[in-house]
Write a protein that holds these residues in place. Structure first.
Motif, PDB file in Angstrom:
ATOM      1  N   VAL A 141       0.808  -1.222   0.000  1.00  0.00           N
ATOM      2  CA  VAL A 141       0.000   0.000   0.000  1.00  0.00           C
ATOM      3  C   VAL A 141       0.849   1.285   0.000  1.00  0.00           C
ATOM      4  N   PRO A 142       1.868   1.432   0.860  1.00  0.00           N
ATOM      5  CA  PRO A 142       2.680   2.663   0.788  1.00  0.00           C
ATOM      6  C   PRO A 142       3.329   2.862  -0.582  1.00  0.00           C
ATOM      7  N   ILE A 143       3.768   1.762  -1.203  1.00  0.00           N
ATOM      8  CA  ILE A 143       4.375   1.845  -2.532  1.00  0.00           C
ATOM      9  C   ILE A 143       3.329   2.271  -3.551  1.00  0.00           C
ATOM     10  N   ASP A 144       2.106   1.726  -3.439  1.00  0.00           N
ATOM     11  CA  ASP A 144       1.023   2.092  -4.346  1.00  0.00           C
ATOM     12  C   ASP A 144       0.653   3.564  -4.217  1.00  0.00           C
ATOM     13  N   VAL A 145       0.595   4.048  -2.981  1.00  0.00           N
ATOM     14  CA  VAL A 145       0.227   5.451  -2.745  1.00  0.00           C
ATOM     15  C   VAL A 145       1.202   6.375  -3.470  1.00  0.00           C
ATOM     16  N   ILE A 146       2.486   6.080  -3.357  1.00  0.00           N
ATOM     17  CA  ILE A 146       3.513   6.911  -4.007  1.00  0.00           C
ATOM     18  C   ILE A 146       3.456   6.748  -5.522  1.00  0.00           C
ATOM     19  N   SER A 147       3.398   5.498  -6.000  1.00  0.00           N
ATOM     20  CA  SER A 147       3.438   5.253  -7.447  1.00  0.00           C
ATOM     21  C   SER A 147       2.200   5.807  -8.142  1.00  0.00           C
ATOM     22  N   GLN A 148       1.025   5.748  -7.482  1.00  0.00           N
ATOM     23  CA  GLN A 148      -0.193   6.276  -8.098  1.00  0.00           C
ATOM     24  C   GLN A 148      -0.141   7.796  -8.229  1.00  0.00           C
ATOM     25  N   GLN A 149       0.468   8.465  -7.263  1.00  0.00           N
ATOM     26  CA  GLN A 149       0.633   9.917  -7.395  1.00  0.00           C
ATOM     27  C   GLN A 149       1.536  10.244  -8.580  1.00  0.00           C
ATOM     28  N   LEU A 150       2.570   9.428  -8.790  1.00  0.00           N
ATOM     29  CA  LEU A 150       3.459   9.630  -9.931  1.00  0.00           C
ATOM     30  C   LEU A 150       2.763   9.285 -11.250  1.00  0.00           C
ATOM     31  N   MET A 151       1.910   8.245 -11.231  1.00  0.00           N
ATOM     32  CA  MET A 151       1.153   7.865 -12.428  1.00  0.00           C
ATOM     33  C   MET A 151       0.266   9.010 -12.920  1.00  0.00           C
ATOM     34  N   MET A 152      -0.277   9.773 -11.977  1.00  0.00           N
ATOM     35  CA  MET A 152      -1.248  10.808 -12.330  1.00  0.00           C
ATOM     36  C   MET A 152      -0.601  12.105 -12.817  1.00  0.00           C
ATOM     37  N   GLN A 153       0.710  12.196 -12.753  1.00  0.00           N
ATOM     38  CA  GLN A 153       1.386  13.391 -13.252  1.00  0.00           C
ATOM     39  C   GLN A 153       1.241  13.442 -14.772  1.00  0.00           C
ATOM     40  N   GLY A 154       1.548  14.597 -15.345  1.00  0.00           N
ATOM     41  CA  GLY A 154       1.317  14.740 -16.783  1.00  0.00           C
ATOM     42  C   GLY A 154      -0.123  15.138 -17.027  1.00  0.00           C
ATOM     43  N   GLN A 155      -0.822  14.431 -17.914  1.00  0.00           N
ATOM     44  CA  GLN A 155      -2.197  14.801 -18.273  1.00  0.00           C
ATOM     45  C   GLN A 155      -3.166  14.679 -17.096  1.00  0.00           C
ATOM     46  N   GLY A 156      -2.852  13.825 -16.144  1.00  0.00           N
ATOM     47  CA  GLY A 156      -3.793  13.594 -15.041  1.00  0.00           C
ATOM     48  C   GLY A 156      -3.469  14.344 -13.769  1.00  0.00           C
ATOM     49  N   GLU A 157      -2.491  15.263 -13.812  1.00  0.00           N
ATOM     50  CA  GLU A 157      -2.036  15.883 -12.568  1.00  0.00           C
ATOM     51  C   GLU A 157      -3.091  16.765 -11.908  1.00  0.00           C
ATOM     52  N   HIS A 158      -4.047  17.278 -12.696  1.00  0.00           N
ATOM     53  CA  HIS A 158      -5.091  18.115 -12.098  1.00  0.00           C
ATOM     54  C   HIS A 158      -6.076  17.296 -11.272  1.00  0.00           C
ATOM     55  N   LEU A 159      -6.007  15.969 -11.366  1.00  0.00           N
ATOM     56  CA  LEU A 159      -6.921  15.099 -10.630  1.00  0.00           C
ATOM     57  C   LEU A 159      -6.339  14.628  -9.295  1.00  0.00           C
ATOM     58  N   THR A 160      -5.099  14.972  -9.025  1.00  0.00           N
ATOM     59  CA  THR A 160      -4.452  14.502  -7.803  1.00  0.00           C
ATOM     60  C   THR A 160      -4.112  15.663  -6.879  1.00  0.00           C
ATOM     61  N   ARG A 161      -3.896  15.360  -5.607  1.00  0.00           N
ATOM     62  CA  ARG A 161      -3.610  16.410  -4.627  1.00  0.00           C
ATOM     63  C   ARG A 161      -2.180  16.916  -4.709  1.00  0.00           C
ATOM     64  N   LYS A 202       1.537  17.527  -6.783  1.00  0.00           N
ATOM     65  CA  LYS A 202       2.140  17.751  -8.108  1.00  0.00           C
ATOM     66  C   LYS A 202       3.643  17.881  -7.949  1.00  0.00           C
ATOM     67  N   VAL A 203       4.376  17.167  -8.809  1.00  0.00           N
ATOM     68  CA  VAL A 203       5.835  17.230  -8.718  1.00  0.00           C
ATOM     69  C   VAL A 203       6.338  18.540  -9.309  1.00  0.00           C
ATOM     70  N   LYS A 204       7.450  19.000  -8.777  1.00  0.00           N
ATOM     71  CA  LYS A 204       8.075  20.210  -9.296  1.00  0.00           C
ATOM     72  C   LYS A 204       8.915  19.847 -10.507  1.00  0.00           C
ATOM     73  N   PRO A 205       8.965  20.718 -11.506  1.00  0.00           N
ATOM     74  CA  PRO A 205       9.786  20.440 -12.693  1.00  0.00           C
ATOM     75  C   PRO A 205      11.235  20.186 -12.291  1.00  0.00           C
ATOM     76  N   THR A 206      11.821  19.121 -12.850  1.00  0.00           N
ATOM     77  CA  THR A 206      13.201  18.748 -12.518  1.00  0.00           C
ATOM     78  C   THR A 206      14.001  18.583 -13.795  1.00  0.00           C
ATOM     79  N   MET A 207      15.173  19.197 -13.818  1.00  0.00           N
ATOM     80  CA  MET A 207      16.054  19.081 -14.974  1.00  0.00           C
ATOM     81  C   MET A 207      17.225  18.176 -14.614  1.00  0.00           C
ATOM     82  N   GLY A 208      17.755  17.489 -15.632  1.00  0.00           N
ATOM     83  CA  GLY A 208      18.935  16.664 -15.382  1.00  0.00           C
ATOM     84  C   GLY A 208      18.777  15.283 -15.975  1.00  0.00           C
ATOM     85  N   ALA A 209      19.648  14.379 -15.545  1.00  0.00           N
ATOM     86  CA  ALA A 209      19.631  13.013 -16.047  1.00  0.00           C
ATOM     87  C   ALA A 209      18.354  12.310 -15.616  1.00  0.00           C
ATOM     88  N   THR A 210      18.020  11.230 -16.349  1.00  0.00           N
ATOM     89  CA  THR A 210      16.778  10.503 -16.089  1.00  0.00           C
ATOM     90  C   THR A 210      16.691  10.024 -14.657  1.00  0.00           C
TER      91      THR A 210
END
Length: 314
Positions: A128-148, A150-158
């Protein structure tokens, strides 16, 4: 008198545990990588209101691929690699509980039901803790307005971007909800996955047995098991999909109540709201089931104690 089974099940005491765990890690990772895009799509479909973002599974796949690229379909994937731990815990619990129940009953359906439910309870406590984190990451991009969060823009290596975004999400969850935030939706997860697992295993063995009666006697058991797996997965997914939607919304949107979330789903979207993401879930579960069944049964065959290798029909 116990009826002789057409497909002999390899039990826990038949296995070389060292081989079993070594091969099991690679099998689990292969399954995760294969089905992750469908899992991401299912999560976005379940969280969206109505059809505000995507009209269906294929539409979601097309839009995500076009707007976010292939990487968009694997948002949060690296976090889920930690579920290798829960995967091994699930397998071990399932086999040990089957062995324990066999001391009291030889009924395979009962053993599979109890062992499947118990294995899911243990695994979800880790997952469950892993799911909570991964689902927030899944929703970034087109779905970020649906989640509480939002990640900050990050530059650099993958790898820097990945760790930066993951650390950012973990920090936001902890700041708002504390430790309890990582177990948001825990009850909903148990109400989803314990029944799912408890239903899957008995139906898997049931379908395999029925297929063995219909198939030619020289048909490899692995082929029958590979067909039985997706049938069991589709059955279990259909039964538990309403709670899976509730689980996703509780974890992603931060809703406090399982009952309130379920009632709101029915009130706003009616009966068909309970089928949201079902096709994506079945699409994800079918290849998962095939890969898991073929991998798991092959894993057990490869892990047989040397003196038992010739005693099992493949």
């Amino acid at each position: 008198m116990q009826q002789k089974r057409n497909i002999q099940i390899i039990e826990w005491e038949d296995l070389d545990k060292r081989k079993f765990y070594s091969f099991g890690v690679f099998m689990t990772m292969a399954i995760r990588a294969t089905v992750y895009p469908a899992t991401l799509i299912r999560t976005r479909l379940q969280v969206q209101k109505g059809k505000s973002l995507y009209t269906g599974t294929y539409d979601a796949f097309r839009k995500i691929l076009r707007a976010e690229g292939l990487r968009g379909l694997y948002r949060g994937f690296m976090v889920t690699t930690f579920t290798l731990i829960s995967g091994q815990a699930y397998i071990t619990t399932y086999e040990l509980v089957r062995k324990y129940v066999s001391n009291y009953s030889k009924d395979n359906t009962l053993k599979s039901l109890v062992a499947g439910g118990s294995a899911s309870l243990v695994a979800q406590s880790i997952t469950v803790p892993i799911d909570v984190i991964s689902q927030q990451l899944m929703m970034q991009g087109q779905g970020e307005h649906l989640t509480r969060f939002k990640v900050k823009p990050t530059m650099g290596a993958t790898h820097s971007v990945f760790f930066g975004q993951t650390r950012d999400i973990i920090g936001q969850i902890f700041a708002v909800d504390g430790i309890r935030g990582f177990y948001r939706g825990y009850v909903a997860s148990l109400l989803t996955y314990i029944p799912n697992s408890a239903v899957w295993w008995p139906f898997y063995h049931f379908y395999a047995e029925q297929l063995s009666k219909l198939a030619p006697s020289n048909c490899p058991h692995l082929v029958l098991q590979a067909v039985a797996g997706p049938l069991a997965a589709a059955t279990a997914s259909t039964v538990t999909n309403p709670m899976d939607i509730v689980r996703a919304r509780v974890q992603v949107e931060g809703r406090p109540s399982v009952t309130e979330t379920f009632n709101q789903l029915i009130r706003e979207e009616g009966f068909w709201g309970m089928t949201k993401g079902l096709s994506a879930r079945i699409i994800a579960s079918a290849p998962t089931a095939i890969v898991m069944v073929v991998g798991y049964e092959t894993l057990k065959k490869l892990s047989l104690r040397p003196e038992l290798v010739d005693s099992r029909h493949w």
